[in-house]
Scaffold this motif. Structure first.
Motif, PDB file in Angstrom:
ATOM      1  N   LEU A 175       0.819  -1.209   0.000  1.00 25.94           N
ATOM      2  CA  LEU A 175       0.000   0.000   0.000  1.00 25.94           C
ATOM      3  C   LEU A 175       0.854   1.260   0.000  1.00 25.94           C
ATOM      4  CD1 LEU A 175      -2.936  -0.866   2.449  1.00 25.94           C
ATOM      5  CD2 LEU A 175      -3.097  -0.415   0.001  1.00 25.94           C
ATOM      6  N   TYR A 178       2.219   1.619  -3.430  1.00 25.95           N
ATOM      7  CA  TYR A 178       1.139   1.956  -4.363  1.00 25.95           C
ATOM      8  C   TYR A 178       0.740   3.427  -4.237  1.00 25.95           C
ATOM      9  CZ  TYR A 178      -3.476   1.682  -6.605  1.00 25.95           C
ATOM     10  OH  TYR A 178      -4.570   1.887  -7.403  1.00 25.95           O
ATOM     11  N   ARG A 179       0.602   3.882  -2.990  1.00 26.75           N
ATOM     12  CA  ARG A 179       0.176   5.260  -2.756  1.00 26.75           C
ATOM     13  C   ARG A 179       1.252   6.275  -3.136  1.00 26.75           C
ATOM     14  NH1 ARG A 179      -2.446   3.671   3.136  1.00 26.75           N
ATOM     15  NH2 ARG A 179      -4.419   2.805   2.311  1.00 26.75           N
ATOM     16  N   HIS A 186      -1.770  -1.485 -11.101  1.00 28.44           N
ATOM     17  CA  HIS A 186      -2.227  -2.828 -10.754  1.00 28.44           C
ATOM     18  C   HIS A 186      -3.105  -3.395 -11.856  1.00 28.44           C
ATOM     19  CE1 HIS A 186      -5.594  -0.281  -9.434  1.00 28.44           C
ATOM     20  NE2 HIS A 186      -6.351  -1.331  -9.624  1.00 28.44           N
ATOM     21  N   THR A 375      -7.602  -1.686   4.117  1.00 32.29           N
ATOM     22  CA  THR A 375      -8.067  -0.526   3.360  1.00 32.29           C
ATOM     23  C   THR A 375      -9.542  -0.666   3.026  1.00 32.29           C
ATOM     24  OG1 THR A 375      -7.765   0.764   1.331  1.00 32.29           O
ATOM     25  CG2 THR A 375      -7.329  -1.591   1.191  1.00 32.29           C
ATOM     26  N   ASP A 377     -10.625   1.281   0.383  1.00 31.73           N
ATOM     27  CA  ASP A 377     -10.627   1.686  -1.012  1.00 31.73           C
ATOM     28  C   ASP A 377     -10.676   0.455  -1.917  1.00 31.73           C
ATOM     29  OD1 ASP A 377      -8.873   2.329  -3.628  1.00 31.73           O
ATOM     30  OD2 ASP A 377      -9.868   4.168  -2.956  1.00 31.73           O
ATOM     31  N   GLN A 379     -10.090   0.069  -5.171  1.00 31.77           N
ATOM     32  CA  GLN A 379      -8.943  -0.094  -6.076  1.00 31.77           C
ATOM     33  C   GLN A 379      -7.736  -0.639  -5.326  1.00 31.77           C
ATOM     34  OE1 GLN A 379      -8.286   3.646  -8.119  1.00 31.77           O
ATOM     35  NE2 GLN A 379      -9.580   2.992  -9.830  1.00 31.77           N
ATOM     36  N   GLU A 380      -7.526  -0.167  -4.106  1.00 31.80           N
ATOM     37  CA  GLU A 380      -6.411  -0.688  -3.309  1.00 31.80           C
ATOM     38  C   GLU A 380      -6.648  -2.148  -2.945  1.00 31.80           C
ATOM     39  OE1 GLU A 380      -4.793   3.412  -1.169  1.00 31.80           O
ATOM     40  OE2 GLU A 380      -6.073   2.031  -0.033  1.00 31.80           O
ATOM     41  N   ARG A 381      -7.890  -2.486  -2.663  1.00 29.80           N
ATOM     42  CA  ARG A 381      -8.190  -3.889  -2.379  1.00 29.80           C
ATOM     43  C   ARG A 381      -7.956  -4.771  -3.592  1.00 29.80           C
ATOM     44  NH1 ARG A 381     -13.741  -3.986   1.378  1.00 29.80           N
ATOM     45  NH2 ARG A 381     -12.758  -3.197   3.281  1.00 29.80           N
TER      46      ARG A 381
END
Length: 415
Positions: A175, A178-179, A186, A375, A377, A379-381
């Protein structure tokens, strides 16, 4: 005690175990609760032969094992395994770490036979536990026969929390990258949906649910000419039994030259049967026999606890704790080293190896729960799912489904 009362009691125990597992989201495994209830029953009012009275004598359990292992072989897809070659190497390295550490250290602390019996259930599931328990019993090693069952029941308690901790560390690392834009974009939603669909298909395979497939006709290539209405449940059972019998026959014919467990050959012949189009994937599920087969095999597992007196349980406690601790340390060392060579984080590498302690569906459940906790979110998942779930599923399949059965087939001959 009447047969139906015995059946009601033992099936109710399995249900209670499942209910507790569902309620605690698999943190407390069903086998642990069921084992405790069976022990309480045996130490109080259960007749020692309650499982046989209920209708599952050892001959029926052996038959179910042949069908289940052959069915396990039909789930193997060589193409999908090739895509996860790093995962396979890491999973195998973790198993190798367990084997080396337990033979090198555990043998000096305990003894050689204890380690032989302990290793396959520790890196596997119900089938390897049954094979080793039955082998120890045949060799006159009553306490080790119980030990094989107990280590299978207890191993998850080391694996569940460790996996959760490691996956949370891995998820936070991903994460953060990614952030901050350090990760490449992804996978697409469609790609992630495909991963999730595979997870659901695998879940259905374990639960016994039939998964609709558009490839049914091409899957059963040898019988493409056969009208669908003739592919009955009995025909599916017949082909599974035939493949299992061929495996048994080959094992018998080879016995003067080399001793190979028929269960190992059932796994191999199941793979061949599915790849040639003689067997469908999940043949036992499609024959509506998977749920009963698992029920029968689980009852046979807990039948082994009838020999476990309170004194014997206290006697095997040091071996139980020592075996799990030494094995997990060996798993961590080897998976970390191989993970570093393959440029996989030590957290992910260790998590993949830990799947040997519980397999599916716990690997799917734990990974999904960790992702949801990290998370909100979507998209993060999706990103975490695409990067963490496939290795965990493949790792569990390799260790529990394949390697443990092979090890059990080899080690049982050494007792």
């Amino acid at each position: 005690m009447s047969q139906l009362l015995a059946l009601v009691l033992v099936v109710f125990i399995l249900f209670v175990g499942d209910a507790v597992s569902v309620r605690t989201k698999a943190w407390i495994p069903s086998v642990f609760i069921s084992a405790i209830l069976f022990l309480i029953g045996y130490w109080t009012f259960f007749p020692k032969e309650i499982v046989a009275i209920a209708g599952i004598p050892s001959t029926v359990a052996t038959m179910l094992m042949y069908l289940l292992i052959t069915n396990m072989g039909t789930l193997l897809s060589i193409r999908e395994l090739k895509q996860q070659w790093k995962t396979i190497i890491i999973a195998l390295s973790g198993v190798l770490g367990i084997v080396i550490f337990l033979f090198a250290i555990g043998t000096f602390i305990f003894d050689y036979q204890t380690m032989l019996v302990a290793i396959p259930p520790l890196v596997g599931g119900v089938v390897s536990a049954v094979i080793m328990s039955d082998g120890a019993k045949a060799a006159g090693l009553a306490s080790l026969s119980v030990f094989a069952i107990v280590i299978y029941v207890m191993q998850g308690f080391a694996g569940y929390p460790l996996t959760s901790v490691m996956l949370k560390k891995e998820g936070r690392r991903l994460l953060q990258q990614y952030r901050s834009g350090q990760l490449p974009e992804h996978r697409t939603t469609a790609g992630t949906a495909n991963v999730q669909a595979k997870g659901r298909s695998a879940a259905a395979a374990v639960s016994g649910e039939q998964v609709p497939s558009s490839r049914t006709s091409s899957e059963l290539r040898m019988f493409r000419w056969l009208p669908a209405q003739y592919n009955t449940e009995f025909f599916k059972f017949f082909r599974l039994a035939l493949v299992a019998y061929i495996a048994y026959l080959v094992s018998t014919l080879l016995s003067p030259v080399v001793s190979i467990s028929p269960f190992v050959l059932c796994l191999l012949f199941g793979i061949i049967g599915a790849s040639t189009g003689f067997l469908e994937k999940q043949a036992l599920q499609k024959a509506n026999g998977f749920g009963f087969a698992i029920l029968g095999l689980m009852l046979f597992i807990f039948d082994g606890l009838k020999q476990a007196t309170p004194q014997m349980m206290m006697q095997i406690l040091p071996q139980l704790v020592g075996t799990i601790v030494i094995g997990v340390i060996g798993m961590y060392v080897f998976s970390m080293l191989i993970g570093r060579l393959l440029k996989v984080s030590k957290e992910m590498a260790f998590s993949v190896s830990l799947t040997a302690l519980y397999g599916f569906p716990a690997d799917y459940i734990i990974t999904s729960e960790v992702i949801k906790s990290l998370t909100e979110d979507e998209q993060e998942r999706e990103m975490l799912t695409s990067r963490m779930l496939p290795p965990m599923l493949v790792g569990g399949f390799i260790t529990v489904t394949i390697v443990s059965v092979v090890l059990a087939g080899i080690f049982v001959e050494l007792l």
